[in-house]
Design a protein around this motif. Sequence first.
Motif, PDB file in Angstrom:
ATOM      1  N   ALA A  11      78.850 -42.425  54.962  1.00 24.39           N
ATOM      2  CA  ALA A  11      78.149 -43.559  55.566  1.00 24.39           C
ATOM      3  C   ALA A  11      77.667 -43.537  57.047  1.00 24.39           C
ATOM      4  O   ALA A  11      76.550 -43.574  57.277  1.00 24.39           O
ATOM      5  CB  ALA A  11      79.232 -44.728  55.489  1.00 24.39           C
ATOM      6  N   ASP A  30      83.416 -37.982  65.671  1.00 24.79           N
ATOM      7  CA  ASP A  30      84.324 -38.091  64.618  1.00 24.79           C
ATOM      8  C   ASP A  30      85.696 -37.156  65.220  1.00 24.79           C
ATOM      9  O   ASP A  30      85.328 -36.102  65.791  1.00 24.79           O
ATOM     10  CB  ASP A  30      83.772 -37.310  63.439  1.00 24.79           C
ATOM     11  CG  ASP A  30      84.605 -37.687  62.265  1.00 24.79           C
ATOM     12  OD1 ASP A  30      83.908 -38.407  61.301  1.00 24.79           O
ATOM     13  OD2 ASP A  30      85.778 -37.325  62.149  1.00 24.79           O
ATOM     14  N   LYS A  31      86.794 -37.600  64.927  1.00 27.47           N
ATOM     15  CA  LYS A  31      87.887 -37.198  65.321  1.00 27.47           C
ATOM     16  C   LYS A  31      88.157 -35.932  64.351  1.00 27.47           C
ATOM     17  O   LYS A  31      89.052 -35.040  64.781  1.00 27.47           O
ATOM     18  CB  LYS A  31      89.337 -38.107  65.091  1.00 27.47           C
ATOM     19  CG  LYS A  31      89.451 -38.689  63.675  1.00 27.47           C
ATOM     20  CD  LYS A  31      90.602 -39.728  63.617  1.00 27.47           C
ATOM     21  CE  LYS A  31      90.963 -40.012  62.174  1.00 27.47           C
ATOM     22  NZ  LYS A  31      91.764 -41.108  62.210  1.00 27.47           N
ATOM     23  N   ARG A  38      86.344 -38.375  53.983  1.00 28.05           N
ATOM     24  CA  ARG A  38      87.089 -38.439  53.019  1.00 28.05           C
ATOM     25  C   ARG A  38      86.361 -37.599  51.856  1.00 28.05           C
ATOM     26  O   ARG A  38      86.709 -37.267  50.816  1.00 28.05           O
ATOM     27  CB  ARG A  38      87.447 -40.060  52.028  1.00 28.05           C
ATOM     28  CG  ARG A  38      88.529 -40.504  52.806  1.00 28.05           C
ATOM     29  CD  ARG A  38      88.656 -42.012  52.530  1.00 28.05           C
ATOM     30  NE  ARG A  38      87.662 -42.679  53.481  1.00 28.05           N
ATOM     31  CZ  ARG A  38      87.321 -43.864  53.001  1.00 28.05           C
ATOM     32  NH1 ARG A  38      87.749 -44.543  51.794  1.00 28.05           N
ATOM     33  NH2 ARG A  38      86.660 -44.811  53.788  1.00 28.05           N
ATOM     34  N   TYR A  55      84.384 -35.862  43.021  1.00 32.61           N
ATOM     35  CA  TYR A  55      83.050 -35.532  42.523  1.00 32.61           C
ATOM     36  C   TYR A  55      82.293 -37.156  42.893  1.00 32.61           C
ATOM     37  O   TYR A  55      83.119 -37.844  43.155  1.00 32.61           O
ATOM     38  CB  TYR A  55      83.035 -35.387  40.914  1.00 32.61           C
ATOM     39  CG  TYR A  55      83.498 -36.405  40.113  1.00 32.61           C
ATOM     40  CD1 TYR A  55      82.770 -37.693  39.765  1.00 32.61           C
ATOM     41  CD2 TYR A  55      84.933 -36.502  39.850  1.00 32.61           C
ATOM     42  CE1 TYR A  55      83.185 -38.584  38.930  1.00 32.61           C
ATOM     43  CE2 TYR A  55      85.422 -37.504  38.873  1.00 32.61           C
ATOM     44  CZ  TYR A  55      84.625 -38.572  38.686  1.00 32.61           C
ATOM     45  OH  TYR A  55      85.046 -39.787  37.830  1.00 32.61           O
ATOM     46  N   VAL A 126      87.825 -41.687  69.169  1.00 36.79           N
ATOM     47  CA  VAL A 126      87.574 -42.546  70.006  1.00 36.79           C
ATOM     48  C   VAL A 126      88.501 -43.768  69.976  1.00 36.79           C
ATOM     49  O   VAL A 126      88.972 -44.360  68.998  1.00 36.79           O
ATOM     50  CB  VAL A 126      86.222 -43.280  69.865  1.00 36.79           C
ATOM     51  CG1 VAL A 126      85.817 -44.531  70.705  1.00 36.79           C
ATOM     52  CG2 VAL A 126      84.933 -42.195  69.747  1.00 36.79           C
ATOM     53  N   ASP A 303      82.367 -47.521  52.916  1.00 40.15           N
ATOM     54  CA  ASP A 303      82.613 -47.626  51.260  1.00 40.15           C
ATOM     55  C   ASP A 303      83.283 -49.176  51.220  1.00 40.15           C
ATOM     56  O   ASP A 303      83.058 -49.780  50.119  1.00 40.15           O
ATOM     57  CB  ASP A 303      83.511 -46.657  50.641  1.00 40.15           C
ATOM     58  CG  ASP A 303      84.979 -46.463  51.405  1.00 40.15           C
ATOM     59  OD1 ASP A 303      85.054 -46.819  52.453  1.00 40.15           O
ATOM     60  OD2 ASP A 303      85.664 -45.885  50.552  1.00 40.15           O
ATOM     61  N   VAL A 310      81.622 -42.869  46.719  1.00 36.41           N
ATOM     62  CA  VAL A 310      80.878 -42.237  47.876  1.00 36.41           C
ATOM     63  C   VAL A 310      79.334 -42.837  47.980  1.00 36.41           C
ATOM     64  O   VAL A 310      78.623 -42.987  48.827  1.00 36.41           O
ATOM     65  CB  VAL A 310      80.719 -40.734  47.290  1.00 36.41           C
ATOM     66  CG1 VAL A 310      79.505 -39.913  47.915  1.00 36.41           C
ATOM     67  CG2 VAL A 310      82.031 -39.979  47.540  1.00 36.41           C
TER      68      VAL A 310
HETATM   69  P1  FAD Z   1      85.149 -41.799  55.612  1.00 35.20           P
HETATM   70  O1  FAD Z   1      84.725 -40.717  54.600  1.00 35.20           O
HETATM   71  O2  FAD Z   1      86.683 -42.239  55.577  1.00 35.20           O
HETATM   72  O3  FAD Z   1      84.561 -41.516  57.073  1.00 35.20           O
HETATM   73  C1  FAD Z   1      85.118 -42.223  58.090  1.00 35.20           C
HETATM   74  C2  FAD Z   1      85.128 -40.865  59.346  1.00 35.20           C
HETATM   75  O4  FAD Z   1      85.510 -41.635  60.425  1.00 35.20           O
HETATM   76  C3  FAD Z   1      86.198 -39.957  59.167  1.00 35.20           C
HETATM   77  O5  FAD Z   1      85.538 -38.590  59.166  1.00 35.20           O
HETATM   78  C4  FAD Z   1      87.174 -40.011  60.084  1.00 35.20           C
HETATM   79  O6  FAD Z   1      87.591 -38.740  60.829  1.00 35.20           O
HETATM   80  C5  FAD Z   1      86.340 -40.726  61.375  1.00 35.20           C
HETATM   81  N1  FAD Z   1      87.127 -41.714  62.273  1.00 35.20           N
HETATM   82  C6  FAD Z   1      87.780 -42.664  61.917  1.00 35.20           C
HETATM   83  N2  FAD Z   1      88.482 -43.431  63.144  1.00 35.20           N
HETATM   84  C7  FAD Z   1      87.748 -42.441  64.008  1.00 35.20           C
HETATM   85  C8  FAD Z   1      87.763 -42.811  65.648  1.00 35.20           C
HETATM   86  N3  FAD Z   1      88.787 -43.855  66.049  1.00 35.20           N
HETATM   87  N4  FAD Z   1      87.150 -41.989  66.412  1.00 35.20           N
HETATM   88  C9  FAD Z   1      86.308 -41.097  65.589  1.00 35.20           C
HETATM   89  N5  FAD Z   1      86.352 -40.577  64.403  1.00 35.20           N
HETATM   90  C10 FAD Z   1      87.211 -41.710  63.479  1.00 35.20           C
HETATM   91  N6  FAD Z   1      84.852 -41.547  45.593  1.00 35.20           N
HETATM   92  C11 FAD Z   1      83.982 -41.012  44.568  1.00 35.20           C
HETATM   93  O7  FAD Z   1      82.858 -41.450  44.578  1.00 35.20           O
HETATM   94  N7  FAD Z   1      84.522 -40.365  43.579  1.00 35.20           N
HETATM   95  C12 FAD Z   1      85.655 -39.883  43.456  1.00 35.20           C
HETATM   96  O8  FAD Z   1      86.240 -39.207  42.746  1.00 35.20           O
HETATM   97  C13 FAD Z   1      86.537 -40.386  44.631  1.00 35.20           C
HETATM   98  N8  FAD Z   1      87.891 -39.916  44.880  1.00 35.20           N
HETATM   99  C14 FAD Z   1      88.744 -40.203  45.909  1.00 35.20           C
HETATM  100  C15 FAD Z   1      89.684 -39.674  46.207  1.00 35.20           C
HETATM  101  C16 FAD Z   1      90.611 -39.782  47.201  1.00 35.20           C
HETATM  102  C17 FAD Z   1      92.043 -39.437  47.461  1.00 35.20           C
HETATM  103  C18 FAD Z   1      89.909 -40.507  48.374  1.00 35.20           C
HETATM  104  C19 FAD Z   1      90.690 -40.433  49.638  1.00 35.20           C
HETATM  105  C20 FAD Z   1      88.498 -41.011  48.099  1.00 35.20           C
HETATM  106  C21 FAD Z   1      88.027 -40.853  47.100  1.00 35.20           C
HETATM  107  N9  FAD Z   1      86.835 -41.340  46.754  1.00 35.20           N
HETATM  108  C22 FAD Z   1      85.951 -41.079  45.738  1.00 35.20           C
HETATM  109  C23 FAD Z   1      86.189 -42.311  47.835  1.00 35.20           C
HETATM  110  C24 FAD Z   1      85.266 -41.707  48.669  1.00 35.20           C
HETATM  111  O9  FAD Z   1      85.761 -40.487  49.171  1.00 35.20           O
HETATM  112  C25 FAD Z   1      84.782 -42.618  49.934  1.00 35.20           C
HETATM  113  O10 FAD Z   1      84.498 -43.878  49.186  1.00 35.20           O
HETATM  114  C26 FAD Z   1      83.990 -41.992  50.820  1.00 35.20           C
HETATM  115  O11 FAD Z   1      83.664 -40.678  51.253  1.00 35.20           O
HETATM  116  C27 FAD Z   1      83.951 -42.960  52.154  1.00 35.20           C
HETATM  117  O12 FAD Z   1      82.828 -42.663  53.227  1.00 35.20           O
HETATM  118  P2  FAD Z   1      82.914 -43.450  54.418  1.00 35.20           P
HETATM  119  O13 FAD Z   1      81.893 -42.666  55.209  1.00 35.20           O
HETATM  120  O14 FAD Z   1      82.822 -44.842  54.426  1.00 35.20           O
HETATM  121  O15 FAD Z   1      84.468 -43.043  55.314  1.00 35.20           O
END
Ligand code: FAD
Length: 326
Positions: A11, A30-31, A38, A55, A126, A303, A310
């Motif tokens: 995102a 990012d930390k 994820r 996937y 952060v 998300d 994803v």
């Molecule tokens: P995130 O990927 O969580 O990104 C947030 C980022 O913020 C992270 O890199 C973190 O390090 C950073 N962060 C947080 N707090 C701080 C801070 N204070 N300072 C600096 N950095 C910080 N989706 C699918 O579509 N198919 C699947 O099969 C699927 N399986 C999954 C299985 C598991 C076990 C998990 C955990 C998730 C799965 N998902 C799946 C969901 C998918 O991975 C997520 O919906 C998507 O990756 C979320 O993206 P995001 O950018 O919203 O959040």
Amino acid sequence: MTIAIIGAGIAGAICASELVRNGHKVIVFDKGRSAGGRMSSKRTENGYIDLGAQYFTARSELFSQQCITWQAHGVIMPWQAKLAVYENAELTASPDNIVRYIGQPSMHKPVQQLLQQTQLVLECCVDRIHFDGKHWRLYRDQQPLGSFSQLVLAIPQQQAALLLANVISQFNVLAAAFAAAALQPCWAVNVALHQPSGNNFDGISVKEDAALTWLARQTAKQGRVTTEQWLLHFSPTFSQQQLDTSAEQMALASLSQLQRILGQQLQGTVTHCHRWRYAQQTSDYPIQGYLHHADMALALCGDWLNGGRVENAWLSGYMLAQQLSV
Ligand code: FAD
């Protein structure tokens, strides 16, 4: 204006990429040691193991276009998996026509591709933010990270709530969003088998099971480990109950779980145990896309605001970037 984005998951990455494309100056914090959040793969001497998202699919026109671009860059490919369902103690083939994509050679590659033109500060958690009425100031371990005219939080709901603890009470809409949308935990455990199992399935969806939701043969994905290894995802309820269990204890439970699903005695070693505190959304939280408070120069995406997964995380970041570029 300089925009700070906290979070280099999918995102935050697409939001940053779109804002940069629209001429904004952006810094992403990012930390983690690498971008991806994820969408996470661990490098081993034998190839990658996917610990988070296994996937992703593309249902919307916008995200389908993104997948075409990623494929052209060679950072994703379709995963032609032989799928099965485990239900009522039976393993049954469950083929379908859904196109599933995996990152190439690891799940975080497409995220990194999006961030190529963006200033990215890694290993930077952060831990404090402050709004002085005009600018956001960010801090890590009391050290200032800069002053920004716009702040985007692209992090899981619970982590955003912590950072915004002093701000939330002033905004009913934020408080309501945070109350409703908790992400559920997931233990992810990888088992390396000592001998091939002879099982032909690549991904197994486990239905109505107290312990597991999903297993994937990592060997079945290009770029991943080359000897037979299975990644197990434990259910949200089980993972919540075992949240404070040690990795060693989770490892002990995992080989017998794999044996139960594959229906055979196996010899194996647990190579990785990862506890995702904030994994996936399972509640029926209403889809909002993103949150934007222009008067606070504050926006949130991810998300959890857009239905989980994803694709929806990407759409959330994309839509927010268009809104901020108006
Ligand atoms: P995130 O990927 O969580 O990104 C947030 C980022 O913020 C992270 O890199 C973190 O390090 C950073 N962060 C947080 N707090 C701080 C801070 N204070 N300072 C600096 N950095 C910080 N989706 C699918 O579509 N198919 C699947 O099969 C699927 N399986 C999954 C299985 C598991 C076990 C998990 C955990 C998730 C799965 N998902 C799946 C969901 C998918 O991975 C997520 O919906 C998507 O990756 C979320 O993206 P995001 O950018 O919203 O959040």
